[in-house]
Design an enzyme around this catalytic site. Sequence first.
Site, short mmCIF file in Angstrom:
data_model
loop_
_atom_site.label_atom_id
_atom_site.label_comp_id
_atom_site.label_asym_id
_atom_site.label_seq_id
_atom_site.Cartn_x
_atom_site.Cartn_y
_atom_site.Cartn_z
N HIS A 181 66.59 0.42 42.37
CA HIS A 181 66.78 0.67 43.97
C HIS A 181 65.08 0.28 44.42
O HIS A 181 64.28 1.07 44.06
CB HIS A 181 67.16 1.97 44.33
CG HIS A 181 67.29 2.19 45.67
ND1 HIS A 181 68.50 1.58 46.61
CD2 HIS A 181 66.25 2.63 46.82
CE1 HIS A 181 68.23 1.96 47.77
NE2 HIS A 181 66.99 2.48 47.99
N CYS A 182 65.10 -0.60 45.07
CA CYS A 182 63.80 -1.16 45.80
C CYS A 182 63.53 -0.48 47.05
O CYS A 182 64.41 -0.86 48.21
CB CYS A 182 63.75 -2.77 45.75
SG CYS A 182 62.05 -3.02 46.41
N PRO A 183 62.77 0.28 47.34
CA PRO A 183 62.60 0.92 48.71
C PRO A 183 61.83 -0.34 49.69
O PRO A 183 62.06 -0.15 50.86
CB PRO A 183 61.57 1.95 48.40
CG PRO A 183 61.00 1.50 47.21
CD PRO A 183 61.76 1.09 46.40
N ASN A 234 64.95 -1.65 50.87
CA ASN A 234 65.90 -0.75 50.93
C ASN A 234 67.51 -1.01 50.74
O ASN A 234 68.30 -1.01 51.55
CB ASN A 234 65.99 -0.70 52.59
CG ASN A 234 66.75 0.45 53.16
OD1 ASN A 234 66.75 1.63 52.39
ND2 ASN A 234 67.27 0.42 54.38
#
EC number: 2.3.1.225
Length: 765
Positions: free
Chosen positions: A133-135, A138
Amino acid sequence: MPRSPGTRLKPAKYIPVATAAALLVGSSTLFFVFTCPWLTRAVSPAVPVYNGIIFLFVLANFSMATFMDPGVFPRADEDEDKEDDFRAPLYKNVDVRGIQVRMKWCATCHFYRPPRCSHCSVCDNCVEDFDHHCPWVNNCIGRRNYRYFFLFLLSLSAHMVGVVAFGLVYVLNHAEGLGAAHTTITMAVMCVAGLFFIPVIGLTGFHVVLVTRGRTTNEQVTGKFRGGVNPFTRGCCGNVEHVLCSPLAPRYVVEPPRLPLAVSLKPPFLRPELLDRAAPLKVKLSDNGLKAGLGRSKSKGSLDRLDEKPLDLGPPLPPKIEAGTFSSDLQTPRPGSAESALSVQRTSPPTPAMYKFRPAFPTGPKVPFCGPGEQVPGPDSLTLGDDSIRSLDFVSEPSLDLPDYGPGGLHAAYPPSPPLSASDAFSGALRSLSLKASSRRGGDHVALQPLRSEGGPPTPHRSIFAPHALPNRNGSLSYDSLLNPGSPGGHACPAHPAVGVAGYHSPYLHPGATGDPPRPLPRSFSPVLGPRPREPSPVRYDNLSRTIMASIQERKDREERERLLRSQADSLFGDSGVYDAPSSYSLQQASVLSEGPRGPALRYGSRDDLVAGPGFGGARNPALQTSLSSLSSSVSRAPRTSSSSLQADQASSNAPGPRPSSGSHRSPARQGLPSPPGTPHSPSYAGPKAVAFIHTDLPEPPPSLTVQRDHPQLKTPPSKLNGQSPGLARLGPATGPPGPSASPTRHTLVKKVSGVGGTTYEISV
């Protein structure tokens, strides 16, 4: 960056992606505004073109990685795998290219995760080929958007290299003027790009290694396939080709389009409009072991069409008798005979114990109702079309008809007049019950036409049904079998003794058919009571239980003794009979249904003579008085299985004042007619089991208009037979104003028998 429905909006999770977008767009814009013009003149015009293409590529991949579905699996329904949620093992093994791969049960999504699938704790979804999950975007990086994420890293790395390199060239050429605005902005862009260049280049290199090895970030971090064989690798080039050139995986979750909610608000106190043709409502009823499927069509327009029906319709068509159904009971009679009016109509028993044993019988035509002051003329009989028939089945109590039975007769009824006394209030209650009893038969509705007598005032009450208005469906004793139609010649429904007979023709015969005796016009009447011979109701005993027949046999001896007492009373009064008080419905038609020799009719006197006559309140014949008391008490024990409006007429018969009645005369043409065939008896219970009811020979006087008070009338208390008044149950002839009677008087014996539960029946001999 798709958001699953039902999740709350969290502004904090948009801070990283907003920062990344602002730095990317802001720094690139400053570079193109302050640095690229000098590079275009000093170095080459290709420098801004190259940087512009790379920048657009970065923005495109960034947008795709942010807003694209990563490959989310839909969750199972709550009840879909409820049992597996408690009893399923935590892991399952599957073979992938000959290698055992473990699948884990997801307690949130309620299914086993496919290989390389993992549940994202941020998005709270299971993602196919989950990477991480890449912040900064998002969004989860999965099978469907990993390609764009990987290209975003590559293009961003190249773009950063270009910005730093060409910015350094600009600063070196403007070293003497570092305080200038263009040089200062260029140095700031270089610092931002250089600051993020190290992690971006490192992340890009890491994913290049993962792509070449055919692994995901999740597999690499969790240590899967470490020291083992990766079943998902395709080789170095095959893995790169699969990431960059493979077709896009399908999407498993489709969000419904968000359309504006259109709500049509209507003002209150307004009912929604009913459709003219509503779909039939199928109702499955279960009562006393009988299940019937009823089709009810409820619509407003169907009720409106009833009032709009023209009143110029002809009489109903003759019945169509179905051959082959109970051939022993249904003999096709000749038209015009008494059997033709009876063989096609049977009655369903009102007692619940008999509902299981009802055979289906063909139906006959429905004859309209007549109330007091209302009469249905023969040729002008009004019937409604089939489109209005099936639309009138608004019944508060659904009928229990058999499913294969056709539409029966639902008889039109009018609301009663407002009650003026206690007797009128009681009659109004009986009329409301009669409406329910008559509305249980769905089918032909007959319009009514009011008729007033020529010399009498309109009557204050209304009645509900006529002697031959109810449909019969089988041969058991019941409420409707006592109301079978009378002679084919037809009679006027007596609304009151003062109402005369208008030329009514039976629906079974053509108005000009042979055998229809001429009827003179009604003459003025005198206030005397006309002859009222009684006729037994043609009833069937095929469906009676053995218990009822045993009860009949038990009461035989007692009734024989009562008949002996009544015979003694007959010897005292000569040609007088035992009757009810003269009421509008005690004058019914049934004389053609009887058996036995003819007797002269009785001439009645006034009400005062009836009360003061022998056997009525006097001590002239105590034996007869005792027999009448026991008879009325046994009759009054009949249950109110169905009600009628006859009690209203009884109230009027007890009222003081003179009673207009029809004359006690016959035309010469009617006196000489032969006796029609008698009522057919049941093949099961005919013969010695039949018993008799009081009915004496009545001398028929010659035509005369004189008032005779010689023979008083014997009066029995008002009672009900099987839920009806005796006057209606015995089907006496309809009497009109002075003139020819509709049918000659015939001698008939009728037996009143009490059955199970207190039900009283009349059995003809």
